[in-house]
Enzyme design. Structure first.
Site, short mmCIF file in Angstrom:
data_model
loop_
_atom_site.label_atom_id
_atom_site.label_comp_id
_atom_site.label_asym_id
_atom_site.label_seq_id
_atom_site.Cartn_x
_atom_site.Cartn_y
_atom_site.Cartn_z
N LYS A 174 0.81 -1.23 0.00
CA LYS A 174 0.00 0.00 0.00
C LYS A 174 0.85 1.28 0.00
O LYS A 174 0.44 2.28 -0.58
CB LYS A 174 -0.92 0.02 1.22
CG LYS A 174 -2.14 -0.86 1.12
CD LYS A 174 -2.98 -0.68 2.38
CE LYS A 174 -4.28 -1.42 2.32
NZ LYS A 174 -5.15 -1.09 3.45
N ASP A 230 -10.31 3.37 1.85
CA ASP A 230 -10.60 3.08 3.27
C ASP A 230 -11.26 4.31 3.91
O ASP A 230 -12.07 4.18 4.83
CB ASP A 230 -9.32 2.74 4.05
CG ASP A 230 -8.87 1.30 3.80
OD1 ASP A 230 -9.70 0.48 3.37
OD2 ASP A 230 -7.68 1.01 4.03
P1 NAP Z 1 -0.77 -2.67 10.61
O1 NAP Z 1 -0.35 -1.50 9.81
O2 NAP Z 1 0.07 -3.90 10.62
O3 NAP Z 1 -0.94 -2.17 12.17
C1 NAP Z 1 -1.27 -3.08 13.17
C2 NAP Z 1 -1.65 -2.33 14.46
O4 NAP Z 1 -2.12 -3.30 15.39
C3 NAP Z 1 -0.47 -1.62 15.12
O5 NAP Z 1 -0.96 -0.48 15.80
C4 NAP Z 1 0.01 -2.69 16.14
O6 NAP Z 1 0.68 -2.13 17.25
C5 NAP Z 1 -1.31 -3.25 16.59
N1 NAP Z 1 -1.20 -4.61 17.13
C6 NAP Z 1 -0.97 -5.76 16.42
N2 NAP Z 1 -0.94 -6.81 17.27
C7 NAP Z 1 -1.16 -6.32 18.52
C8 NAP Z 1 -1.24 -6.92 19.81
N3 NAP Z 1 -1.11 -8.24 19.98
N4 NAP Z 1 -1.49 -6.12 20.87
C9 NAP Z 1 -1.66 -4.78 20.71
N5 NAP Z 1 -1.57 -4.16 19.51
C10 NAP Z 1 -1.31 -4.92 18.43
O7 NAP Z 1 -2.23 -3.17 10.21
P2 NAP Z 1 -3.42 -2.27 9.60
O8 NAP Z 1 -3.34 -2.30 8.12
O9 NAP Z 1 -3.39 -0.96 10.29
O10 NAP Z 1 -4.73 -3.13 10.00
C11 NAP Z 1 -5.21 -3.16 11.34
C12 NAP Z 1 -6.51 -3.95 11.37
O11 NAP Z 1 -7.52 -3.24 10.65
C13 NAP Z 1 -6.43 -5.34 10.74
O12 NAP Z 1 -7.16 -6.24 11.53
C14 NAP Z 1 -7.12 -5.18 9.41
O13 NAP Z 1 -7.74 -6.37 8.95
C15 NAP Z 1 -8.18 -4.14 9.77
N6 NAP Z 1 -8.64 -3.38 8.60
C16 NAP Z 1 -9.97 -3.43 8.34
C17 NAP Z 1 -10.46 -2.73 7.25
C18 NAP Z 1 -11.94 -2.79 6.95
O14 NAP Z 1 -12.32 -2.42 5.84
N7 NAP Z 1 -12.75 -3.18 7.90
C19 NAP Z 1 -9.60 -1.99 6.43
C20 NAP Z 1 -8.24 -1.94 6.74
C21 NAP Z 1 -7.77 -2.66 7.84
P3 NAP Z 1 2.27 -1.84 17.21
O15 NAP Z 1 2.43 -0.50 16.55
O16 NAP Z 1 2.67 -1.81 18.64
O17 NAP Z 1 2.90 -2.96 16.43
#
Ligand code: NAP
Length: 290
Positions: A73, A109
């Protein structure tokens, strides 16, 4: 409804790695059929080392448009001929339109977050909001909140507090919004933080299948019936966080709404047509529930 594809079938798709759990092929192919459009959506599993070659292939094959997912992305921006304002500020593109070899990048998004929260605009504007997470999804959430909902304060909470601090400075600089507070994700504290928030958003992957029992807070009395709790995780549909929030009477919003609305904007960019979001949402709900 078409039962075969023709020489003029238009191609769309998804580039990412891994992609096997994506619902996008299901959402788009279902909608092409519902609308009687001669399009098809294909998943392409592309490693970072092959991204540039894959893009040349997309142009060469005349693919109309495609979604971009993890891990491309951010990286893909350098290959775009133009980037929309929201994708440029967020620093991530999730949708590309190919206009005869000219690639335009968008971040739909934002549309997903906007449409999910729109019915609650009055409650959100001028009030405090908590956002848990500091990754790519949190960036789209923060952009949308500042641009369209104007909360009084955004409380940024993340496991790694430094990432929340970095986001705070980034959005202060890019969007001239300086009403941020930050905090490390530390459960006993969360109740106090959430107590003052009208809206609480989980933009982390905590609670996502197969770790479906995990939640950013499992304490009782985390929420009240005046609050809105939005979980971006869409598998499972009702996360542990949403179950707790619902038990305490809060309004709950699931990640599937956002997913369908972001897909609807991509669909519109590629075809110029509207997606029947309610119908697609209901079909996906049944599919996920099995
Ligand atoms: P990302 O860039 O990898 O960021 C992950 C985030 O989750 C970071 O803030 C990370 O914290 C935190 N995290 C991961 N594991 C954790 C744990 N065990 N305990 C506490 N914090 C934790 O991922 P992203 O793209 O932002 O996506 C995040 C979520 O949103 C995913 O589940 C994704 O499927 C969902 N999402 C949904 C949509 C939708 O349309 N509904 C769209 C986009 C994303 P750290 O910074 O400390 O690593």
């Amino acid at each position: 409804m078409k039962d075969s594809y023709h020489l003029n079938t238009k191609l769309t798709g998804l580039l990412g790695h891994p992609i096997k759990h994506s619902y996008s092929p299901l959402i788009h192919n279902m909608t092409f059929q519902l609308k009687g459009l001669d399009y098809i959506f294909l998943p392409f599993d592309v490693l970072t080392s092959s991204l540039k070659t894959a893009l040349k292939g997309m142009i060469g094959l005349g693919i109309k448009g495609f979604n971009i997912t993890i891990p491309h992305k951010e990286n893909i921006i350098q290959y775009m001929n133009s980037v929309s304002e929201e994708a440029s500020i967020i620093g991530a593109v999730n949708t590309v339109v190919n206009d005869l070899g000219k690639l335009s990048g968008y971040n739909t998004d934002v549309n997903g977050v906007y449409e999910t929260l729109l019915p609650f605009k009055e409650e959100i504007t001028g009030n405090e909001v908590s956002v848990v997470g500091a990754g790519g999804a949190a960036r789209a959430v923060i952009y949308t909140l500042i641009r369209y909902f104007k909360p009084s304060t955004i409380f940024l909470i993340n496991r790694t507090e430094q990432r929340a601090e970095t986001l705070k400075h980034y959005f202060c600089d890019k969007m001239k919004y300086d009403s941020f507070k930050t905090r490390e994700l530390f459960p006993p504290d969360l109740i106090d933080i959430f107590r003052n928030s009208k809206l609480i958003i989980n933009a982390t992957s905590v609670g996502m299948f197969p770790e479906s029992d995990d939640t950013i807070t499992s304490l009782n009395h985390s929420f009240t019936k005046e609050q809105i709790v939005f979980d971006l995780v869409y598998n499972p549909l009702q996360t542990q966080l949403l179950k707790i929030a619902a038990l305490e009477g809060a309004t709950i919003l699931d990640g599937l709404k956002m997913l369908v609305h972001q897909a609807a904007k991509s669909f519109e960019l590629w075809t110029g047509e509207e997606m029947p979001v309610e119908e697609v949402y209901k079909t996906l709900q049944l599919y996920i529930k099995g």
